[in-house]
Each structure stands twice: as C-alpha cells, then as structure tokens.
Write an enzyme that holds these catalytic residues in place. Structure first.
Site, PDB file in Angstrom:
ATOM      1  N   ASN A  86      -9.670   0.930   7.596  1.00  0.00           N
ATOM      2  CA  ASN A  86      -8.408   0.357   7.112  1.00  0.00           C
ATOM      3  C   ASN A  86      -8.067  -0.864   7.971  1.00  0.00           C
ATOM      4  OD1 ASN A  86      -5.746  -0.258   6.522  1.00  0.00           O
ATOM      5  ND2 ASN A  86      -5.079   1.866   6.386  1.00  0.00           N
ATOM      6  N   HIS A 119      -5.755  -1.906  -1.669  1.00  0.00           N
ATOM      7  CA  HIS A 119      -5.738  -1.770  -0.212  1.00  0.00           C
ATOM      8  C   HIS A 119      -6.595  -0.554   0.135  1.00  0.00           C
ATOM      9  CE1 HIS A 119      -4.678  -1.143   3.847  1.00  0.00           C
ATOM     10  NE2 HIS A 119      -3.919  -0.093   3.611  1.00  0.00           N
ATOM     11  N   CYS A 132       0.445  -2.981   5.733  1.00  0.00           N
ATOM     12  CA  CYS A 132      -0.714  -2.987   4.824  1.00  0.00           C
ATOM     13  C   CYS A 132      -0.433  -3.681   3.496  1.00  0.00           C
ATOM     14  CB  CYS A 132      -1.199  -1.564   4.581  1.00  0.00           C
ATOM     15  SG  CYS A 132      -1.721  -0.753   6.092  1.00  0.00           S
TER      16      CYS A 132
END
Ligand code: UT7
Length: 316
Positions: A273, A243, A113
């Site tokens: 996500n 993020h 990520c």
C-alpha cells in the site's frame, strides 16, 4: 466544452525491496499469513537519503517526457502526500525546484490514501475554469518513514513509491467527473498521532479490521454514485484503477459490484500500500502493460484515513 485530458504518465519505485521472507525473520508473521490476508509479496522502501520529493521528481520527469512537454510548460504543480519532506515548504515547491520550473503555483494535498483523487478533482477544476492549461499531478509517499517495523499489522502493509500525470486542457473527452468525500468522525481509526517525544518516530495507528469493513462498504457506493452521475452502467467501464490497500478489499468490492477481477488493475502484490502513490502507479502499470488504451473508460476509486474517499471517471 473543456476537458482535463491525461497527456502523460510516469511512475517510480525505489530500488530497495522488502520481502515477506525478510519480515518473517524479524516479526511474528508468515509469508502465508501476509499473502492470504493482504495479497502482498513485497514492497519497495526508500534509502535513508531518499525523500518523497525525490520519488515525485523521478515520476514527474517520465510523465513530462511522455506528454512531450518541458517543465516550463507546467503552470501548476499539485503533490498528494502524507509524508512531505519537511513541515514546510510543500513537497510541490521542492519538486518545482528540482524540475527547474522557475515559477508556477505549487501546493500539496493531504487526504492520505485518497490524496491522488482529491488532487485530480482540484486540478480538473483549475482546467475547467481556464485557470491552468498544463498541470502536473503527483501522488508520492514514503510510508516507511511513518511505519513501526515492530508492529506486524502495519509493517507488512506499507510501501514507498510515486506516480505522476500531466493533465492538459483539451476539447477531447478526459475527466468526466470526480467525487470526493470525508468523515472526520472516524479520525482515530486510522491516524498518526503526534507522540511529542524528542527523536521518537510518529507512526501509523490503525484499527485494521474496522477500516477494512468501512472501506468495502464505502467503495461500492462511490462506484454507484460515479456511474449514476454520468448515466453509465458498470458494463461501460473498461478498467477499474483502485487504490491498492488489500487484495481482499479489491475482491470484496468487485464481488459487491458484480464485476470480474479481470476488470481491475492490481499491483498490490509487488508494491504493497503506497498511499497517495498507489493509483497513479497502478494507472502507469496498466498503460505500460497495454491493458489501458486510448479511448478506454476508467474508474479510479480510493478510501483512506480521515476517513476520506473518492472516485474519478476518466476517458483515456
Ligand atoms: O489504505 C488505507 C486504508 N487501509 C486499509 O484499507 C487497510 C484495511 N485493513 C486491512 O487490510 C486488514 O485489516 C489487515 C491486513 C491490517 C489485518 O487483517 P485482518 O484480517 O483484518 O486481521 P485482524 O486485524 O482482524 O487480526 C486477526 C489476527 C489477530 O490475532 P488474534 O487477535 O486473532 O490472535 C492479529 O493479531 O491476525 C493477527 N495478525 C497477524 N498475524 C500474523 C495481525 N497482523 C498479523 C501478521 N501476521 N502480520
């Protein structure tokens, strides 16, 4: 002084949508639980014949048009991804072929990520050392390919998508600093172990609650580190582009930093996500919504598997 300046931006989400209502039908979960615990309402999922490079290609085309550049103007392609099309070649090489760039350097970055921040950090060094002039930096992931849809703690979280920017050398302020970190000792809290069985899908194994706590405690530190490195204060930041892992992580980070949620670009509700794609998707959303404007100071921050984490302070 040479800066890396964002000259163009683009993003792409696959058409197919997976809603909380659909997940309710197949899992022991509810829309209410997913919404309150994560902030997610829906996520986009690729078709069987759609791969990470296809998503990257769509976002890259938009970013190049936005930058008013041709594919042949690009002298380096970096793709941040955890879900490459193939073991090799890199997704960056496949993207290069799809764009019709005859020759330039191209490689992938794997920092889960935090991948887009890692890619930005590397790209910035290429520009500052005059090793490249126009770099295509892409974050693209097909997390649905590594998600176990019978595991309710993961199935609800992940989505697919891509975002791309063109970073060009400039005399005007652009990237002011990047900060990247890793701590491999936490490998097993968030990973995709190789099952080694033929035909069996390798899927995400996450100790969600421990990851959550670590993310919140790390993200406020990286914001302080970034501001201190630039002798700036929180009030100087126009937008935080984080993020998008969980709305509660964003809220907890904002609270710890004593910042209003109004300063954060939030896309998690509609996208889930999307790992390395989430920051450039949020950036593109913020720009297209006319929230982020030329001259604004933005702070990007991410935390993910590894653990890896990082930030970038950028003048738009
Ligand atoms: O992007 C990279 C980094 N990733 C992250 O930052 C993700 C961080 N973690 C999270 O976002 C959250 O930890 C999750 C959303 C994954 C889980 O939320 P949580 O509030 O931490 O829940 P938990 O894991 O502590 O589980 C609490 C309860 C458990 O039930 P019991 O044991 O208390 O009976 C879980 O089984 O919630 C249960 N649960 C669910 N219930 C309904 C877990 N997933 C679900 C679900 N629906 N989908």
């Amino acid at each position: 002084m040479i800066y890396s300046k964002i000259k163009g931006c683009g993003s792409y989400l696959p058409e197919k949508v997976l809603t909380n209502a659909e997940l309710e039908a197949t899992l022991d979960t509810t829309d209410e639980w997913i919404t309150t615990r994560t902030g997610i309402k829906k996520r986009h999922i690729v078709d069987e014949d759609q791969f990470t490079s296809d998503l990257a290609y769509e976002a890259a085309k938009i970013a190049l048009t936005d930058a008013n550049l041709q594919p042949s103007d690009i002298d380096l392609i970096i793709v941040a991804t955890t879900t490459p099309d193939k073991v090799f070649p890199s997704t960056a090489c496949i993207l290069q072929k799809k764009l019709g760039v005859v020759e330039c350097a191209a490689f992938d970055i794997q920092a889960v990520c935090s991948g887009f921040i890692y890619a930005l950090s590397v790209a910035d060094k290429f520009i500052k050392t005059r090793s490249a002039k126009n770099i295509l930096v892409v974050g693209a992931d097909t997390m649905s390919r590594i998600t176990d849809y019978s595991d309710r703690s993961n199935a609800i979280l992940w989505g697919d998508g891509s975002g791309a920017i063109v970073l060009s050398s400039s005399n005007e302020e652009g990237i002011l600093s990047t900060h990247i970190h890793a701590k491999g000792e936490h490998e097993e809290l968030l990973h995709v172990p190789r099952k080694g069985q033929q035909g069996e899908k390798d899927t995400i194994d996450m100790k969600g609650n421990q990851v959550f706590k670590m993310a919140v405690n790390t993200l406020d530190m990286i914001v302080d580190e970034t501001l201190n490195a630039n002798n700036l204060a929180k009030e100087d930041i126009d937008w935080v582009v984080p993020h998008q892992a969980n709305i509660r992580i964003l809220e907890a980070t904002a609270k710890k930093l004593n910042m209003s949620m109004d300063k954060l670009i939030v896309t998690i509700g509609e996208q889930g996500n999307t790992s390395a794609a989430s920051i450039p998707l949020a950036l593109d959303f913020g720009i297209k919504q006319k929230k982020i404007k030329p001259g604004h100071l933005i702070l990007m921050e991410a935390f993910g598997g590894g653990f890896t984490w990082g930030s970038a302070l950028i003048r738009i």
